[in-house]
Write an enzyme that holds these catalytic residues in place. Structure first.
Site, PDB file in Angstrom:
ATOM      1  N   ARG A 101       0.906  -1.189  -0.101  1.00 25.68           N
ATOM      2  CA  ARG A 101      -0.093  -0.106  -0.101  1.00 25.68           C
ATOM      3  C   ARG A 101       0.875   1.134   0.039  1.00 25.68           C
ATOM      4  NH1 ARG A 101      -3.806   0.039   5.097  1.00 25.68           N
ATOM      5  NH2 ARG A 101      -4.383  -1.969   3.883  1.00 25.68           N
ATOM      6  N   HIS A 146       1.655  -2.239   5.659  1.00 22.05           N
ATOM      7  CA  HIS A 146       1.388  -2.559   4.192  1.00 22.05           C
ATOM      8  C   HIS A 146       2.336  -1.927   3.141  1.00 22.05           C
ATOM      9  CE1 HIS A 146      -2.416  -4.918   4.135  1.00 22.05           C
ATOM     10  NE2 HIS A 146      -2.691  -4.078   5.067  1.00 22.05           N
ATOM     11  N   ASP A 153      -3.566  -8.634   3.374  1.00 23.80           N
ATOM     12  CA  ASP A 153      -4.962  -8.583   3.852  1.00 23.80           C
ATOM     13  C   ASP A 153      -5.769  -9.744   2.782  1.00 23.80           C
ATOM     14  OD1 ASP A 153      -4.924  -6.530   5.710  1.00 23.80           O
ATOM     15  OD2 ASP A 153      -5.712  -5.392   4.575  1.00 23.80           O
ATOM     16  N   GLU A 211      -7.411  -7.767  13.565  1.00 23.19           N
ATOM     17  CA  GLU A 211      -8.014  -7.850  12.240  1.00 23.19           C
ATOM     18  C   GLU A 211      -7.910  -9.128  11.826  1.00 23.19           C
ATOM     19  OE1 GLU A 211      -6.068  -5.070   9.810  1.00 23.19           O
ATOM     20  OE2 GLU A 211      -7.267  -3.188  10.765  1.00 23.19           O
ATOM     21  N   HIS A 214      -5.776  -9.729   8.663  1.00 23.79           N
ATOM     22  CA  HIS A 214      -4.227  -9.142   8.401  1.00 23.79           C
ATOM     23  C   HIS A 214      -2.881  -9.806   8.714  1.00 23.79           C
ATOM     24  CE1 HIS A 214      -2.064  -5.005   8.886  1.00 23.79           C
ATOM     25  NE2 HIS A 214      -1.063  -5.968   9.598  1.00 23.79           N
TER      26      HIS A 214
END
Length: 232
Positions: A101, A146, A153, A211, A214
């Site tokens: 990301r 990320h 994810d 999460e 994740h």
């Protein structure tokens, strides 16, 4: 004396500005290293890069996602292939929602979180959390693992139908029900989460408690480096 005080005040203010901007793209590496690879579209791992679409908590394509290609470090991809190989015996597979990301995307999330009037995706992604609390409660942050390229994810899918296994909540659902060990989901949903976690940790990944989707490669090659080259 007035000059000295003015200089001190200036230095103090500059320090605050630098601290406040420490999570911005200005401090991230903009060049893609050769250790990053793209997941093949026709490979054994499925992808659904929702940040390239409007189907995400922001409600629009996220800055930095210029194509639906999923990037990650070579080491991460090789570890995921081993997970997929083991799952295939049971006609199960992996679907990746996000991996690398860009820092500019993280910055986009922070700006969006401060635009309190924009709640168009609230019912789908954060129905029980006040948008004003997304940052203070840790759902949105200035930095993301990320951006180091070794965090993914993902979820489990049925290889025959392509359907996702029921995990109790959708991906990117900002809620305590998304915690991996939440008691707000059924026993079957907890079992599906546990299977994903077991398979991932067996192949070198660490999970994130808050999460279920994740995971970060434990031996990540860039543990201190955040990147900002676009996904293209």
């Amino acid at each position: 004396m007035k000059i000295s005080l003015r200089l001190i005040a200036y230095s103090f203010t500059l320090g605050l500005v630098l601290c406040a901007s420490s999570g911005s793209a200005d401090n991230a590496v903009s060049t893609q290293p050769e250790e990053f690879v793209a997941i093949p579209a026709d490979g054994p791992i499925r992808t659904e890069l929702r940040y390239f679409t409007a189907n995400n908590f922001v409600g629009e394509r996220v800055l930095g996602y210029q194509s639906p290609t999923v990037y990650m470090t070579q080491q991460t991809y090789e570890a995921l292939l081993e997970v997929a190989k083991e799952l295939a015996v049971f006609s199960l597979g992996l679907k990746v929602f996000d991996a690398y990301r860009p820092q500019r995307a993280v910055d986009h999330f922070v700006r969006w979180a401060r635009e309190l009037a924009d709640v168009r995706m609230k019912s789908q992604y954060y129905p029980r959390v006040d948008k004003a609390n997304l940052i203070s409660e840790g759902y949105i942050a200035n930095r993301s693992g990320h951006s180091r390229g070794s965090t993914v994810d993902l979820t489990l899918i049925d290889l025959v139908s392509g359907d996702e296994l029921d995990m109790g909540t959708p991906w990117d659902f900002f809620d305590s029900a998304s915690w991996g060990d939440s008691d707000q989901v059924t026993a079957e949903q907890r079992a599906n989460r546990a299977l994903l976690r077991i398979m991932m940790t067996r192949h070198g990944f660490n999970s994130l408690r808050e999460e279920w989707w994740h995971f970060t490669l434990a031996d990540e090659p860039f543990p201190e480096t955040y990147f900002d080259f676009p996904v293209q």
